[in-house]
Write an enzyme that holds these catalytic residues in place. Structure first.
Site, PDB file in Angstrom:
ATOM      1  N   CYS A 114     -83.926 -35.612  46.760  1.00  0.00           N
ATOM      2  CA  CYS A 114     -83.286 -35.796  48.071  1.00  0.00           C
ATOM      3  C   CYS A 114     -84.010 -36.837  48.933  1.00  0.00           C
ATOM      4  CB  CYS A 114     -83.198 -34.472  48.813  1.00  0.00           C
ATOM      5  SG  CYS A 114     -82.172 -33.270  47.972  1.00  0.00           S
ATOM      6  N   HIS A 255     -82.510 -36.351  56.585  1.00  0.00           N
ATOM      7  CA  HIS A 255     -81.808 -35.777  55.435  1.00  0.00           C
ATOM      8  C   HIS A 255     -81.082 -34.513  55.898  1.00  0.00           C
ATOM      9  CE1 HIS A 255     -80.834 -34.236  51.587  1.00  0.00           C
ATOM     10  NE2 HIS A 255     -81.795 -33.336  51.547  1.00  0.00           N
ATOM     11  N   ASN A 285     -75.332 -31.013  51.761  1.00  0.00           N
ATOM     12  CA  ASN A 285     -76.509 -31.756  51.301  1.00  0.00           C
ATOM     13  C   ASN A 285     -76.101 -32.675  50.140  1.00  0.00           C
ATOM     14  OD1 ASN A 285     -78.866 -32.629  50.096  1.00  0.00           O
ATOM     15  ND2 ASN A 285     -79.870 -30.625  50.090  1.00  0.00           N
TER      16      ASN A 285
HETATM   17  O1  UT7 Z   1     -82.641 -31.067  49.938  1.00  0.00           O
HETATM   18  C1  UT7 Z   1     -83.712 -30.263  49.571  1.00  0.00           C
HETATM   19  C2  UT7 Z   1     -83.298 -29.004  48.986  1.00  0.00           C
HETATM   20  N1  UT7 Z   1     -83.058 -27.811  49.653  1.00  0.00           N
HETATM   21  C3  UT7 Z   1     -83.207 -27.343  50.908  1.00  0.00           C
HETATM   22  O2  UT7 Z   1     -83.563 -28.011  51.810  1.00  0.00           O
HETATM   23  C4  UT7 Z   1     -82.910 -25.912  51.151  1.00  0.00           C
HETATM   24  C5  UT7 Z   1     -83.912 -25.238  52.038  1.00  0.00           C
HETATM   25  N2  UT7 Z   1     -83.586 -23.823  52.224  1.00  0.00           N
HETATM   26  C6  UT7 Z   1     -82.559 -23.389  52.965  1.00  0.00           C
HETATM   27  O3  UT7 Z   1     -81.825 -24.169  53.535  1.00  0.00           O
HETATM   28  C7  UT7 Z   1     -82.401 -21.899  53.148  1.00  0.00           C
HETATM   29  O4  UT7 Z   1     -83.502 -21.243  52.599  1.00  0.00           O
HETATM   30  C8  UT7 Z   1     -81.086 -21.327  52.519  1.00  0.00           C
HETATM   31  C9  UT7 Z   1     -79.878 -21.821  53.288  1.00  0.00           C
HETATM   32  C10 UT7 Z   1     -80.989 -21.741  51.067  1.00  0.00           C
HETATM   33  C11 UT7 Z   1     -81.101 -19.815  52.601  1.00  0.00           C
HETATM   34  O5  UT7 Z   1     -81.165 -19.402  53.959  1.00  0.00           O
HETATM   35  P1  UT7 Z   1     -82.201 -18.297  54.419  1.00  0.00           P
HETATM   36  O6  UT7 Z   1     -81.971 -18.064  55.849  1.00  0.00           O
HETATM   37  O7  UT7 Z   1     -83.560 -18.749  53.971  1.00  0.00           O
HETATM   38  O8  UT7 Z   1     -81.723 -17.027  53.631  1.00  0.00           O
HETATM   39  P2  UT7 Z   1     -82.525 -16.138  52.575  1.00  0.00           P
HETATM   40  O9  UT7 Z   1     -82.659 -16.869  51.276  1.00  0.00           O
HETATM   41  O10 UT7 Z   1     -83.778 -15.613  53.214  1.00  0.00           O
HETATM   42  O11 UT7 Z   1     -81.545 -14.944  52.367  1.00  0.00           O
HETATM   43  C12 UT7 Z   1     -81.218 -14.010  53.425  1.00  0.00           C
HETATM   44  C13 UT7 Z   1     -80.150 -13.071  52.899  1.00  0.00           C
HETATM   45  C14 UT7 Z   1     -80.452 -12.481  51.544  1.00  0.00           C
HETATM   46  O12 UT7 Z   1     -79.945 -11.170  51.512  1.00  0.00           O
HETATM   47  P3  UT7 Z   1     -80.928  -9.897  51.716  1.00  0.00           P
HETATM   48  O13 UT7 Z   1     -81.926  -9.995  50.600  1.00  0.00           O
HETATM   49  O14 UT7 Z   1     -81.544 -10.095  53.076  1.00  0.00           O
HETATM   50  O15 UT7 Z   1     -79.998  -8.738  51.620  1.00  0.00           O
HETATM   51  C15 UT7 Z   1     -79.637 -13.314  50.589  1.00  0.00           C
HETATM   52  O16 UT7 Z   1     -79.283 -12.617  49.420  1.00  0.00           O
HETATM   53  O17 UT7 Z   1     -78.927 -13.789  52.746  1.00  0.00           O
HETATM   54  C16 UT7 Z   1     -78.421 -13.601  51.429  1.00  0.00           C
HETATM   55  N3  UT7 Z   1     -77.686 -14.794  51.031  1.00  0.00           N
HETATM   56  C17 UT7 Z   1     -76.403 -14.981  51.333  1.00  0.00           C
HETATM   57  N4  UT7 Z   1     -75.516 -14.218  51.991  1.00  0.00           N
HETATM   58  C18 UT7 Z   1     -74.275 -14.712  52.150  1.00  0.00           C
HETATM   59  C19 UT7 Z   1     -78.151 -15.878  50.349  1.00  0.00           C
HETATM   60  N5  UT7 Z   1     -77.160 -16.763  50.192  1.00  0.00           N
HETATM   61  C20 UT7 Z   1     -76.063 -16.227  50.796  1.00  0.00           C
HETATM   62  C21 UT7 Z   1     -74.753 -16.678  50.977  1.00  0.00           C
HETATM   63  N6  UT7 Z   1     -73.885 -15.897  51.652  1.00  0.00           N
HETATM   64  N7  UT7 Z   1     -74.324 -17.869  50.504  1.00  0.00           N
END
Ligand code: UT7
Length: 328
Positions: A114, A255, A285
């Site tokens: 990225c 980005h 993204n």
């Molecule tokens: O370009 C470089 C590459 N990538 C990035 O920059 C990504 C960087 N990371 C992020 O943007 C975030 O970490 C994400 C958007 C991927 C995830 O957001 P988050 O606020 O960190 O969520 P999380 O992974 O801590 O998950 C919170 C909850 C979890 O459920 P529990 O365990 O609390 O019950 C996940 O299972 O949200 C759940 N979850 C979802 N729920 C609904 C994860 N994905 C989803 C989804 N829809 N799509």
């Protein structure tokens, strides 16, 4: 008198096909509300079957070249930031060279995920400053949706396809052009984002590839924590090295990985919302494509004007990150 790599023109390309949050709700257990709140994304563009990264790169470069007023034979180097080339080799840049008939150009890809555009702009401008090239096409293009696991809700909501391109020209007696670039890497973060199969460790179809991932894996939380710090750090270092402050910048084009990451970087730099370019809601993204796509739209909408200082910053798999300061 030193030579500066001045931006003559910018181009872009995004596939027509749109993937909305409502579409994703039908594919995995997610909701529009969750996606918008956690990422800022509403829809993304997705390649049709016939479209590939070289299609994106070629069309973005074609537009930039046309807008620059240069002829194909004027370009002497193509640098393309991508990790989703049509094939492992030849490079995407070689496809662009052929498709646009750039008969005098060398061509290479830069693999920085990225941050691909940040790294490519650094390479392209350095080649000009060193006198090895006069006019360079710098491209950022990716089609991550081809490597996205549409059963994994934590990653499939994030990615879209697209890209953009700049035509750079070496000029003297100007304060325009690329002012400064900074590049960083922390390879201890290699396990946090990858596609295992297809390289020399797990060649596609080999016994070693059995049971290995063919799609993108990401530890979102780790990458998020890293990104929040890396974005701000890279900008501060780049500004320091240029002898500037965030107040000198007219526009910040980061980005587009997550709106919360962008907002926290902007907050650390003390930038008001009107100085921060965001189009994440429409593209998601797009990896190496996101920054040049942002530069294109910022210029088209009148937010990025000639003479303005623009700061770009990106991060990605590696982990790699970096920033560029450009006087437009
Ligand atoms: O370009 C470089 C590459 N990538 C990035 O920059 C990504 C960087 N990371 C992020 O943007 C975030 O970490 C994400 C958007 C991927 C995830 O957001 P988050 O606020 O960190 O969520 P999380 O992974 O801590 O998950 C919170 C909850 C979890 O459920 P529990 O365990 O609390 O019950 C996940 O299972 O949200 C759940 N979850 C979802 N729920 C609904 C994860 N994905 C989803 C989804 N829809 N799509």
């Amino acid at each position: 008198m030193s030579t500066r790599a001045v931006v003559l023109a910018v181009g872009h390309y995004a596939p027509q096909r749109v993937l909305t949050n409502a579409d994703l709700e039908k594919m995995v257990d997610t909701s529009d509300e969750w996606i918008v709140q956690r990422t800022g994304m509403r829809e993304r563009r997705v390649c049709s079957d016939g479209e590939t990264t070289s299609t994106i790169a070629t069309e973005a470069a074609r537009e930039a070249l046309e807008r620059s007023g240069l002829r194909p034979q004027d370009i002497d180097l193509v640098v393309c930031g991508t990790v989703t080339g049509d094939m492992w080799f030849p490079s995407t840049a070689a496809h662009v060279q052929r498709n646009l008939g750039l008969e005098n150009a060398g061509a290479m890809d830069v693999g920085a995920a990225c941050a691909g555009f940040i790294y490519s702009l650094s390479v392209g401008s350095a080649m000009i400053e060193a006198g090895h090239a006069k006019r360079v096409l710098v491209i950022g293009a990716d089609s991550l949706t081809k490597f996205t696991d549409y059963t994994d809700r934590s990653t499939c909501i994030l990615f879209g396809d697209g890209g953009g391109a700049l035509v750079l020209e070496g000029q003297q007696n100007t304060d325009r052009g690329v002012i400064r670039t900074v590049l960083f890497c922390d390879g201890s973060g290699i396990p946090h984002i990858d596609v295992e199969v297809g390289g020399s460790k797990y060649p596609a179809g080999s016994p070693q590839a059995e049971g290995r991932r063919t799609k993108i894996y990401m530890n979102g939380n780790e990458v998020y924590r890293f990104a929040v710090k890396a974005m701000g750090d890279a900008c501060v270092r780049c500004l320091e090295q240029a002898g500037m402050t965030a107040d000198d910048g007219g526009l910040f084009v980061p980005h587009q990985a997550n709106i919360r990451i962008i907002e926290s970087a902007a907050k650390r730099l003390g930038l008001p919302p009107e100085k921060v370019f965001v189009n994440i809601e429409r593209y998601g993204n797009t990896s190496g494509g996101s920054i040049p796509l942002g530069l294109y739209e910022a210029e088209q909408t009148g937010r990025l004007k000639r003479g303005m200082v623009v700061m770009t910053v990106g991060f990605g798999a590696g982990l790699v990150w970096g920033a560029n300061l450009i006087r437009w």
